[in-house]
Design a protein around this motif. Sequence first.
Motif, PDB file in Angstrom:
ATOM      1  N   SER A   1       7.129  13.084  -6.525  1.00 18.09           N
ATOM      2  CA  SER A   1       7.668  11.740  -6.367  1.00 18.09           C
ATOM      3  C   SER A   1       7.841  11.329  -4.908  1.00 18.09           C
ATOM      4  N   ASN A   2       7.937  12.279  -4.018  1.00 18.46           N
ATOM      5  CA  ASN A   2       8.117  11.849  -2.631  1.00 18.46           C
ATOM      6  C   ASN A   2       6.845  11.210  -2.073  1.00 18.46           C
ATOM      7  N   LEU A   3       5.741  11.457  -2.748  1.00 18.48           N
ATOM      8  CA  LEU A   3       4.503  10.844  -2.290  1.00 18.48           C
ATOM      9  C   LEU A   3       4.247   9.500  -2.958  1.00 18.48           C
ATOM     10  N   SER A   4       5.045   9.206  -3.988  1.00 18.25           N
ATOM     11  CA  SER A   4       4.767   7.951  -4.684  1.00 18.25           C
ATOM     12  C   SER A   4       5.966   7.028  -4.673  1.00 18.25           C
ATOM     13  N   VAL A   5       6.837   7.179  -5.642  1.00 20.29           N
ATOM     14  CA  VAL A   5       7.891   6.183  -5.782  1.00 20.29           C
ATOM     15  C   VAL A   5       8.918   6.240  -4.667  1.00 20.29           C
ATOM     16  N   TYR A   6       9.091   7.402  -4.064  1.00 20.38           N
ATOM     17  CA  TYR A   6      10.091   7.478  -3.004  1.00 20.38           C
ATOM     18  C   TYR A   6       9.499   7.309  -1.622  1.00 20.38           C
ATOM     19  N   ALA A   7       8.223   7.035  -1.560  1.00 18.80           N
ATOM     20  CA  ALA A   7       7.614   6.798  -0.249  1.00 18.80           C
ATOM     21  C   ALA A   7       7.627   5.326   0.030  1.00 18.80           C
ATOM     22  N   LYS A   8       7.803   4.998   1.309  1.00 20.48           N
ATOM     23  CA  LYS A   8       7.864   3.570   1.608  1.00 20.48           C
ATOM     24  C   LYS A   8       6.498   2.935   1.452  1.00 20.48           C
ATOM     25  N   TYR A   9       5.520   3.533   2.098  1.00 17.77           N
ATOM     26  CA  TYR A   9       4.163   3.027   1.949  1.00 17.77           C
ATOM     27  C   TYR A   9       3.326   4.116   1.285  1.00 17.77           C
ATOM     28  N   PRO A  10       3.431   4.209  -0.017  1.00 17.89           N
ATOM     29  CA  PRO A  10       2.781   5.335  -0.695  1.00 17.89           C
ATOM     30  C   PRO A  10       1.274   5.314  -0.469  1.00 17.89           C
TER      31      PRO A  10
ATOM     32  N   ILE B   1      10.151  -3.940  -0.458  1.00 20.96           N
ATOM     33  CA  ILE B   1       9.808  -3.217   0.775  1.00 20.96           C
ATOM     34  C   ILE B   1       8.844  -2.104   0.402  1.00 20.96           C
ATOM     35  N   GLY B   2       7.746  -2.036   1.131  1.00 16.57           N
ATOM     36  CA  GLY B   2       6.791  -0.970   0.844  1.00 16.57           C
ATOM     37  C   GLY B   2       6.025  -1.265  -0.423  1.00 16.57           C
TER      38      GLY B   2
ATOM     39  N   LEU C   1      -2.601  -1.910   6.577  1.00 16.30           N
ATOM     40  CA  LEU C   1      -3.818  -1.583   7.327  1.00 16.30           C
ATOM     41  C   LEU C   1      -4.288  -2.784   8.127  1.00 16.30           C
ATOM     42  N   PHE C   2      -3.887  -3.993   7.675  1.00 19.58           N
ATOM     43  CA  PHE C   2      -4.232  -5.191   8.421  1.00 19.58           C
ATOM     44  C   PHE C   2      -3.048  -5.681   9.235  1.00 19.58           C
ATOM     45  N   GLY C   3      -1.981  -4.887   9.227  1.00 20.79           N
ATOM     46  CA  GLY C   3      -0.831  -5.235  10.047  1.00 20.79           C
ATOM     47  C   GLY C   3       0.146  -6.198   9.431  1.00 20.79           C
ATOM     48  N   ILE C   4      -0.003  -6.516   8.116  1.00 20.31           N
ATOM     49  CA  ILE C   4       0.963  -7.424   7.482  1.00 20.31           C
ATOM     50  C   ILE C   4       1.686  -6.711   6.354  1.00 20.31           C
ATOM     51  N   THR C   5       2.935  -7.124   6.161  1.00 18.82           N
ATOM     52  CA  THR C   5       3.625  -6.712   4.942  1.00 18.82           C
ATOM     53  C   THR C   5       4.208  -7.945   4.278  1.00 18.82           C
ATOM     54  N   VAL C   6       4.329  -7.851   2.973  1.00 19.30           N
ATOM     55  CA  VAL C   6       4.880  -8.979   2.224  1.00 19.30           C
ATOM     56  C   VAL C   6       6.048  -8.486   1.398  1.00 19.30           C
ATOM     57  N   ASN C   7       7.131  -9.234   1.442  1.00 21.64           N
ATOM     58  CA  ASN C   7       8.239  -8.947   0.542  1.00 21.64           C
ATOM     59  C   ASN C   7       7.994  -9.743  -0.748  1.00 21.64           C
ATOM     60  N   TRP C   8       7.500  -9.044  -1.748  1.00 25.60           N
ATOM     61  CA  TRP C   8       7.075  -9.736  -2.962  1.00 25.60           C
ATOM     62  C   TRP C   8       8.227 -10.326  -3.747  1.00 25.60           C
ATOM     63  N   HIS C   9       9.428  -9.862  -3.441  1.00 23.88           N
ATOM     64  CA  HIS C   9      10.570 -10.397  -4.171  1.00 23.88           C
ATOM     65  C   HIS C   9      11.413 -11.332  -3.302  1.00 23.88           C
ATOM     66  N   ALA C  10      10.821 -11.772  -2.225  1.00 27.59           N
ATOM     67  CA  ALA C  10      11.590 -12.600  -1.288  1.00 27.59           C
ATOM     68  C   ALA C  10      11.985 -13.918  -1.912  1.00 27.59           C
ATOM     69  N   THR C  11      11.016 -14.648  -2.422  1.00 27.88           N
ATOM     70  CA  THR C  11      11.344 -15.946  -3.006  1.00 27.88           C
ATOM     71  C   THR C  11      11.026 -15.910  -4.500  1.00 27.88           C
ATOM     72  N   SER C  12      11.619 -16.853  -5.206  1.00 26.16           N
ATOM     73  CA  SER C  12      11.315 -16.885  -6.643  1.00 26.16           C
ATOM     74  C   SER C  12       9.862 -17.269  -6.845  1.00 26.16           C
ATOM     75  N   THR C  13       9.281 -17.993  -5.893  1.00 27.63           N
ATOM     76  CA  THR C  13       7.868 -18.330  -6.015  1.00 27.63           C
ATOM     77  C   THR C  13       7.009 -17.087  -6.020  1.00 27.63           C
ATOM     78  N   SER C  14       7.295 -16.202  -5.059  1.00 28.72           N
ATOM     79  CA  SER C  14       6.467 -14.995  -5.010  1.00 28.72           C
ATOM     80  C   SER C  14       6.692 -14.157  -6.253  1.00 28.72           C
TER      81      SER C  14
END
Lengths: 348, 283, 312
Positions: free
Chosen positions: B38-47, C155-156, C165-178
Motif C-alpha cells: 500500500s505504500n506504493l499505491s494508496v498511501y503514496a502521494k504521486y503513486p 492531492i496526488g 510529468l508536465f509540471g501541473i497538478t489538479v485538485n480534482w475536488h477543489a470545486t463542485s464543478t470539477s
Amino acid sequence: MTTKLKLQKIYKRYGSKLVLNGLDLDVEDGEFMVVLGPSGMGKSTLLRVIVGIESLTAGKVIVDGRDVSNLPPNKRDIAMVFQNYALYPNMTAYKNIAFPLRMSRMPAAEINKKVNEIAETLKIADILDRNINLLSGGQKQRVALARSLVRNPKMFLLDEPLSNLDARVRFSARTELKKLQKELGYTFMYVTHDQQEASTLADRVAVLRNGQIEQLDDYEHLINAPKSRWLGDFVGDFPMNFIDGKIIGKEDKEIGFRDSWISEKGNDLSATVEYCQVNEDIYRAYCKIDDEDEEETTPGKRSVVSDDKKTSVILRVGKRYNPGDKVHFSLTRYNVYLKGLLETSVTE
Amino acid sequence: MQSKNKIGMILLYIAAIILAVVFFFPIWILILTSFQPSNLSVYAKYPSLILQSFTLSNVISSFKTPSNGLVGSLLRSLEVAFIVGFLSLGLAIPASYGLSKISARISNKIIVLLFLVNMMPGLVIAIPIASDFIRLGIQNTSPFVVFSVAFAQELVVLPLTVFVILGGFRSLPKDLENQARVDGANFRTAFARLLIPLNKIAILVAFLLAWMTSWDEFTYAVIVAPIAPSNTTFPVTLQNYVSYGYPLISATFALVASVPVIILAVFLMKYLKGGYLSGGLIG
Amino acid sequence: MATPRGLQMFKYDSLNKVVMLNTANDNTMLPRSDRIALKQNLLYFLFALPAVVYVISLSFYPAINVVYDSFIFKDKFSLSNYTGLVGENLYPALIDTLIVSVGALLIQLMFALAVAMIMIKPFKGNRIFSTIVIIPFGISTVVSAWVFSEIFSAIGGYANSFLILFGITVNWHATSTSELGIVMFSDFWKNTPLIALILFGGLSSISPSMYEAASVDGAGPFKRFLHITLPAIAPLMGIALLIRGVAEFNIFALPLVLVGYSPPFMNTLIYSNYESVLNVGFAYSASVILLVIIMIYAAIVLALGGAPKYAK
C-alpha cells in the motif's frame, strides 16, 4: 374414384374482409390438384384453413369422410410444406425429417428405417447428416418434402414450395415432384400463381378468385374454354385476345381467341403491328386491331381512330413483322362471351 | 483514393488506441493497487504508474476480513444473482413468447411500458419495501435478505430480459411453430422441444445480462440490506469498507472477484455483438 | 342447409355472391373464427401477464406509498416535507443531477457511437479493442467509483502522477464543478460499452452496398454518415436515450462513493435524509420530485418518437 378432401361452403373472414367466400371443392384420391390464383387472393389462407393453423369462420373440411373442421392441426393427419420450408434451424436434415415420427412416438429403429427410405426416394441420402443451414435451396426443398412424406398422412398441402428456387432448379424440381406424386399415389393440393407450374403439374386446376373457385377443370380446358373473361385473361402464358363481337355481327358480345387460333391466309381482320417478339422459333406479333372504317394510312396522315381506343391483340404469326406492318388474318376458332361469361365455342 | 484510405486508417488506429487506453487505464490502476504494497499505491502521494513490486499480501488479507465480511457478501451476491437470473427466465420466457405472437404494434407498447416502469428511482421502490421489512422485523435474517434483494432487483432486470428473449423469438422462422403443429406436436412439445432449444442463445444472453446486472446492483441492496457485512451483497459491503477506511482490501478483493465477471462479459460480447440487444427491431 | 349463426349478418346480392352487411358489436354474434382469434390473443396476453403484473405491482405500489408519505408530517397532511427540503440543498441537488445526467448522456452517446463505428471496421487490433472496451461492463460500479477516486484525488492520485510529468497538478475536488466532472467521466467509463454494443448491433445491420452506392452518387463521408448511418441506428439511439437517460437521473452509487454527499445529487440527497431518522420525510419528498422529473423526461423522449418500431 373416392373423394379425399371435401371442402364445404368454406368461409374465412379477416377483420371485415371475406377472404374465402362460400368455397366448395372436392379433391379426388391420388389427384394432383393445383389451386391457381393471383397473389394475395387467399390461396395460402385456403391451405392454412385446411390444415388447421387458421380457424374457419364457417364451413366444413372433410378428409377421407372424417370431419376435421374442429380438430387442431396435429390431429388432422394432413402434411404441409410451407413456402419457406420452415425447416428446423440448427438441426440436421435427418433430425428434421425424423421430427414428425418422433412426435408420434415411433421407436427409434423404425424411425431410422423410414427416414432412410424416404431419403433414398428423394435422393438426399447423402446429405442426411448435414446441418440444414448448409444446404442449397433445392436440397432444402427436398428435405421439407421428405419431412412431409415420411409420415404417410392422408394428404399433402404445398404452398408454392418451388418459388424460392432459381429457374433451372425449379424446372427439374417440378418434373421430379410430378413423377414422385404419380409413383407414390398420394393426393396433393398445390398452390401457385405460376402458370407453367399449373400446366405441368396439375391433373385438375382450381382457379381461386374472390374467395371462390371460379373454374375447376384440367388445364387444357381452362386454356381453351375459360368460363369468364377474367379467366381468359388470367390463365395461360399470354392472355386471351378479346375483340368486339361486331366483327362477326354480334355487337353485344365479345369474341375471345388465343394467339394461335388464327390463320394468316384469311382476310377477315387486319391489325397493325406494334412490335414482334421471337421466342425460340415462335413469332408473336403485338398488334392493334384496325378499325373497319379506317382507310389505309399513308405516311403523314393521322388515323381516324386514336391508338388508345384500339384493341390490343397478340397473334401467333409465321414470320417476323416490322412495326407498322399490317397483318391480315381470320379466326380459325373462337369463344363467344356474353356479359363476361362464356356462351359458346366455335371452330371454323 | 489510396491516400484517403490510409489517412482514414491512421485516424482509426489513433482513435482506437486512445479509447483503448482510456478504457483500460482504470483496470491497470486496480491491478497496481491490488498487487503492490500500500505504500506504493494508496498511501503514496504521486503513486507510480508502473508496477514496481508485486505482492499478494493484499489479496490474502482480503480473504481474512473480520466476520468473513467480504467472502460472505460475495456468496450472498452469488445467491442473489442466481435467483434474479432464474426468476427472470421464469417470467420473461413466457412473456416474450406471448408478446412475439401478438401484433408488433401492441407488443412494442408493452415493452415500452416495462421499460418505463424501470424508471422509478430505485430508492423510491426500495425505501417502502425496506420499511415493511423493518416493521416485520425480518430485515436481518439471512434467507429473507437474499430473497428480498433479489425480488427488488428483478424489477430492474426484467424489461431487459424480456427485450432480449423477445428478439430471439422474433428471429425464428415465421411458420416454425405451425410446421411443428402440422408435424404432430402439441403446444407443450412444440414449445419445450423446439422453441426453447432454438432460442437458447438468446435465453443464455438474457440470463447472463440479468445475472451481471444483479451482481453490480447497488441501490436496492443498500436500502434493503445495509447491515451486517456478511448478510448483504458485495457492492454494499465494498462501499461499507471503503467508507470505514479499508479501501485497499476491498479493491483487491473486488479485482479478484471481477475476473470471472470480466471473462463472462467478454464471452457475452460475442453474442451481444450479434444483435441480441436489438429486440428484433432491426432487420 | 341451415344458415350458420355467424352468417346472419350476410346477405346475398343478385349475383348470388355474399356481401358483408356490418360488423357485429356483440361478441357472441361474432363468427367462430373471430371469437377463436380473440381467445388466442387473450391467451398470449396471459403469458405476458406475470411479468407485467410483477413489474407494475412492485413499482406502483411502493411508489404510491412514497407519494402518500411525502405529504404526511407528524401524522397529518402537510407540505413541510417539500418546503423544508429547499433548505436541505434541494436546488443544488436538482441542478447537479440535471447537469450530470444530460452531460453524461450526451458524452456517452457520442463516444458509444464512435466506439461502435470503430468496432465494426475490420482492422488488426479489432479483437483486442473489443475486449478492452467491454471490461468496464464487468467491473462493479462501486469498485470503479473507488478506483476513480484514487485516480482523481484532491492531492496526488494517479491522474496527478501523470500530469506532474508536465509540471501541473489538479485538485480534482477543489470545486463542485470539477467534482461533477469526475462523476461524469466515471459514469461515461462504466456505461459507454453497453451502449456501444447496442449501437453496434444496429450498425452491423447496414449493408455496405448502401455506402458504396452513396459514394458513387458523390456523397462524402460526412453525408454518408448523416443519411445512412444515423437513420439506421435512430431507433436504437432512441432506446438508449430513454433507458440510459432515466438511469442517469437515477445515478447513485457512483457519486456516493466518489464524492460522498457533496456536491449533492438527488439520490444521494434522498439517501442521506433516509439514513437520518429525523429527516425521513425529506427522503420521501425528494423521491417524489425525482420521480416527477424522470416522468417528464421520459414523456419528452417518447413524444419525440422514442418508441421502438418493429422494422419487419
